[in-house]
Enzyme design. Structure first.
Site, PDB file in Angstrom:
ATOM      1  CG  ASP A 232       3.111  -7.770  -4.412  1.00 35.18           C
ATOM      2  OD1 ASP A 232       4.240  -7.614  -4.895  1.00 35.18           O
ATOM      3  OD2 ASP A 232       2.780  -7.306  -3.281  1.00 35.18           O
TER       4      ASP A 232
ATOM      5  N   GLY B  68      14.035   0.683  -5.286  1.00 30.89           N
ATOM      6  CA  GLY B  68      12.845   0.364  -4.501  1.00 30.89           C
ATOM      7  C   GLY B  68      12.718  -1.115  -4.184  1.00 30.89           C
TER       8      GLY B  68
ATOM      9  CG  HIS C 216      10.740  -9.674  -6.960  1.00 27.47           C
ATOM     10  ND1 HIS C 216      11.778  -9.543  -6.073  1.00 27.47           N
ATOM     11  CD2 HIS C 216      10.035  -8.523  -6.869  1.00 27.47           C
ATOM     12  CE1 HIS C 216      11.695  -8.374  -5.457  1.00 27.47           C
ATOM     13  NE2 HIS C 216      10.641  -7.724  -5.946  1.00 27.47           N
TER      14      HIS C 216
HETATM   15  P1  DGP Z   1      10.088  -5.104  -4.367  1.00 22.93           P
HETATM   16  O1  DGP Z   1       9.747  -3.824  -3.670  1.00 22.93           O
HETATM   17  O2  DGP Z   1      10.272  -4.912  -5.868  1.00 22.93           O
HETATM   18  O3  DGP Z   1      11.244  -5.811  -3.717  1.00 22.93           O
HETATM   19  O4  DGP Z   1       8.803  -6.003  -4.249  1.00 22.93           O
HETATM   20  C1  DGP Z   1       8.614  -6.953  -3.267  1.00 22.93           C
HETATM   21  C2  DGP Z   1       7.159  -7.308  -3.277  1.00 22.93           C
HETATM   22  O5  DGP Z   1       6.999  -8.522  -2.590  1.00 22.93           O
HETATM   23  C3  DGP Z   1       6.242  -6.304  -2.588  1.00 22.93           C
HETATM   24  O6  DGP Z   1       5.346  -5.758  -3.551  1.00 22.93           O
HETATM   25  C4  DGP Z   1       5.474  -7.108  -1.552  1.00 22.93           C
HETATM   26  C5  DGP Z   1       5.753  -8.528  -1.937  1.00 22.93           C
HETATM   27  N1  DGP Z   1       5.884  -9.460  -0.841  1.00 22.93           N
HETATM   28  C6  DGP Z   1       6.721  -9.362   0.207  1.00 22.93           C
HETATM   29  N2  DGP Z   1       6.590 -10.417   1.027  1.00 22.93           N
HETATM   30  C7  DGP Z   1       5.641 -11.205   0.463  1.00 22.93           C
HETATM   31  C8  DGP Z   1       5.059 -12.457   0.845  1.00 22.93           C
HETATM   32  O7  DGP Z   1       5.393 -13.062   1.850  1.00 22.93           O
HETATM   33  N3  DGP Z   1       4.100 -12.957   0.024  1.00 22.93           N
HETATM   34  C9  DGP Z   1       3.717 -12.316  -1.117  1.00 22.93           C
HETATM   35  N4  DGP Z   1       2.775 -12.897  -1.849  1.00 22.93           N
HETATM   36  N5  DGP Z   1       4.258 -11.151  -1.509  1.00 22.93           N
HETATM   37  C10 DGP Z   1       5.196 -10.605  -0.729  1.00 22.93           C
END
Ligand code: DGP
Length: 115
Positions: free
Chosen positions: A34, A94, A101
């Site tokens: 993340d 959230g 995911h």
């Molecule tokens: P949620 O809030 O459950 O929709 O989690 C989305 C997560 O995705 C958040 O913890 C940050 C992560 N995230 C968003 N954009 C990117 C990205 O471009 N790359 C990565 N590795 N993580 C990302």
């Protein structure tokens, strides 16, 4: 819903259009760290097909495989002391990225209930 979309950031990661290190991959999913970790280990497991959220998910076999992949990722990252698996669904859940995911969180104690 079940094909990759052009405007979804996680679809771009699946298509390897974004420079993201894939740390686990199988026939149905990929996993990567993340970008905003909230735990020492914070990994996202995502299906290769575009499903907006758990609300839209209908394929039980796919969902089961995602959970097993989360367990595999936890094992590969030595989360022997336990880990938390989270699926945020919709605005009140959230969810910020609308491509289903699973968060795999480990490396520290996780309180219950979450915030
Ligand atoms: P949620 O809030 O459950 O929709 O989690 C989305 C997560 O995705 C958040 O913890 C940050 C992560 N995230 C968003 N954009 C990117 C990205 O471009 N790359 C990565 N590795 N993580 C990302």
């Amino acid at each position: 819903m079940n094909s990759l979309t052009t405007d979804c950031i996680f679809c771009k990661i699946v298509k390897k259009e974004l420079p993201t290190k894939i740390i686990f991959e199988n026939d149905i999913c990929v996993a990567f760290n993340d970008i905003k970790p909230v735990s020492p280990t914070h990994i996202l497991v995502i299906p290769k097909v575009h499903i907006k959220s758990l609300w839209e998910a209908t394929d039980g076999e796919l969902l089961g495989k995602l959970l097993l992949a989360a367990k595999e990722v936890a094992k590969q990252n030595n989360l022997n002391e336990g880990f938390r698996t989270v699926i945020n669904t919709g605005d009140n859940g959230g969810q910020t990225v609308y491509h289903l995911h699973l968060h795999v969180l480990g490396g520290r104690f996780h309180k219950w209930p979450p915030g």
